[in-house]
Design a protein around this motif. Structure first.
Motif, PDB file in Angstrom:
ATOM      1  N   LEU A 258       0.801  -1.216   0.000  1.00 27.30           N
ATOM      2  CA  LEU A 258       0.000   0.000   0.000  1.00 27.30           C
ATOM      3  C   LEU A 258       0.841   1.276   0.000  1.00 27.30           C
ATOM      4  O   LEU A 258       0.402   2.304  -0.528  1.00 27.30           O
ATOM      5  CB  LEU A 258      -0.950   0.000   1.191  1.00 27.30           C
ATOM      6  N   ASP A 259       2.037   1.227   0.566  1.00 28.45           N
ATOM      7  CA  ASP A 259       2.897   2.411   0.538  1.00 28.45           C
ATOM      8  C   ASP A 259       3.288   2.747  -0.902  1.00 28.45           C
ATOM      9  O   ASP A 259       3.326   3.922  -1.286  1.00 28.45           O
ATOM     10  CB  ASP A 259       4.148   2.190   1.380  1.00 28.45           C
ATOM     11  N   GLU A 260       3.552   1.715  -1.682  1.00 33.40           N
ATOM     12  CA  GLU A 260       3.901   1.926  -3.091  1.00 33.40           C
ATOM     13  C   GLU A 260       2.708   2.502  -3.861  1.00 33.40           C
ATOM     14  O   GLU A 260       2.867   3.396  -4.689  1.00 33.40           O
ATOM     15  CB  GLU A 260       4.349   0.606  -3.711  1.00 33.40           C
ATOM     16  N   LEU A 261       1.531   1.979  -3.577  1.00 34.60           N
ATOM     17  CA  LEU A 261       0.328   2.489  -4.223  1.00 34.60           C
ATOM     18  C   LEU A 261       0.105   3.947  -3.854  1.00 34.60           C
ATOM     19  O   LEU A 261      -0.216   4.782  -4.708  1.00 34.60           O
ATOM     20  CB  LEU A 261      -0.883   1.648  -3.820  1.00 34.60           C
ATOM     21  N   ALA A 262       0.280   4.278  -2.582  1.00 33.94           N
ATOM     22  CA  ALA A 262       0.099   5.661  -2.135  1.00 33.94           C
ATOM     23  C   ALA A 262       1.076   6.597  -2.828  1.00 33.94           C
ATOM     24  O   ALA A 262       0.708   7.719  -3.228  1.00 33.94           O
ATOM     25  CB  ALA A 262       0.273   5.733  -0.616  1.00 33.94           C
ATOM     26  N   ALA A 263       2.312   6.144  -2.987  1.00 29.53           N
ATOM     27  CA  ALA A 263       3.310   6.976  -3.653  1.00 29.53           C
ATOM     28  C   ALA A 263       2.929   7.230  -5.108  1.00 29.53           C
ATOM     29  O   ALA A 263       3.099   8.345  -5.624  1.00 29.53           O
ATOM     30  CB  ALA A 263       4.682   6.309  -3.570  1.00 29.53           C
TER      31      ALA A 263
END
Length: 292
Positions: free
Chosen positions: A204-209
């Motif tokens: 999810l951190d990658e998606l948020a970025a």
């Protein structure tokens, strides 16, 4: 007198003030008064999709100024006034008028025929408008980020990407300077061809970025935003239109907005995986930080 046509609304054009006349006054079940005016600059909450809260502000009649506690969509068939969730028909139903009811204290000396001024608070309006524009931008950016996770053809969003936001949305809430959107990752979504495992908690951190970067690019380009409307009445169709680098996005929307994505300032998106009665959910929180 119960109105025979929809309330005329000026808030879609950004208006904060409206000089108008009181058409109907009615007591509410909680002891307040519902004041219906011919026109209003006050954005109401809609019980059918209560994403954006009502404006805050005042109603002035002569020397009397009273706070507006709330504003809700109301409706009448000419015999009775129904407020919010008590409205028994869909908006636009023939023979019904759909109205903005301003809720004020029960002892307010407001009567039918009074000339009044409706005033919405500018700072509160701007905060919610910022949040609503950021919400739409985040939804489109999220759809673009997840476009490769579909194995079947899905309905498309305003930019031509598979519409994850529109298909999976469970609730959307506009808050000052941002939004909270909850998506259900259920069996229906999987049957529609979306790989729900692709939004696992550890990714999810990658998606948020990715989503944050897309919005930042659109904001840096100064993407203009406007509201197109088919009429001046409360139920006339209105659309959020954004001239994005990826193309023109046009989304049906009854809320208020800022005039450019550049006004959002620094936007940050974050995701959280959760569970709702055994169904996995994904929560997206969008935060905008306009320059002061």
């Amino acid at each position: 007198m119960l109105p025979s046509r929809d309330t005329l609304v000026t808030y879609p054009d950004g208006a904060l003030d409206a000089d108008t006349v009181v058409l109907h006054v009615a007591p509410t079940a909680d002891g307040r008064i519902a004041v219906v005016t011919e026109a209003t600059s006050f954005h109401p909450v809609d019980a059918a999709w209560p994403d954006q809260p009502a404006d805050t502000g005042t109603l002035t009649a002569g020397d009397l100024e009273v706070p507006i506690d709330d504003a809700v969509v109301a409706a009448t068939d000419g015999t009775e006034l129904f407020l919010g969730a008590d409205i028994p028909v869909r908006k636009g139903t023939e023979g019904w008028s759909f109205l903005v009811a301003h809720l004020v204290a029960g002892d307010a000396a407001i009567t039918e025929g009074d000339a009044v001024a409706v005033r919405a608070d500018a700072s509160a309006r701007r905060a919610l408008s910022t949040g609503h524009t950021a919400c739409h931008a985040a939804a489109l950016a999220l759809n673009a980020a997840l476009a490769g996770n579909w194995s079947k053809t899905a309905r498309e969003d305003a930019l031509g990407a598979p519409d994850f936001d529109g298909i999976a949305i469970a609730s959307s809430r506009i808050v000052p300077g941002g939004s909270v959107d909850v998506y259900r990752l259920n069996k229906s979504l999987r049957r529609a061809g979306f790989d729900t495992a692709s939004v696992a908690a550890d990714e999810l951190d990658e998606l948020a970025a990715s989503v944050t970067a897309t919005i930042a690019d659109w904001a840096a380009a100064g993407a203009a935003v406007r509201i197109d409307r088919e009429g001046d009445g409360l139920t006339d169709r209105r659309y959020w239109v954004a001239e994005l680098p990826a193309g023109t996005a046009r989304i049906a929307c009854g809320g208020t907005h800022v005039a450019s994505l550049a006004e959002l300032g620094d936007v940050r998106v974050e995701f959280e995986a959760g569970d709702d009665g055994g169904t996995p959910v994904l929560t997206m929180r969008t935060h905008a930080a306009p320059a002061r």
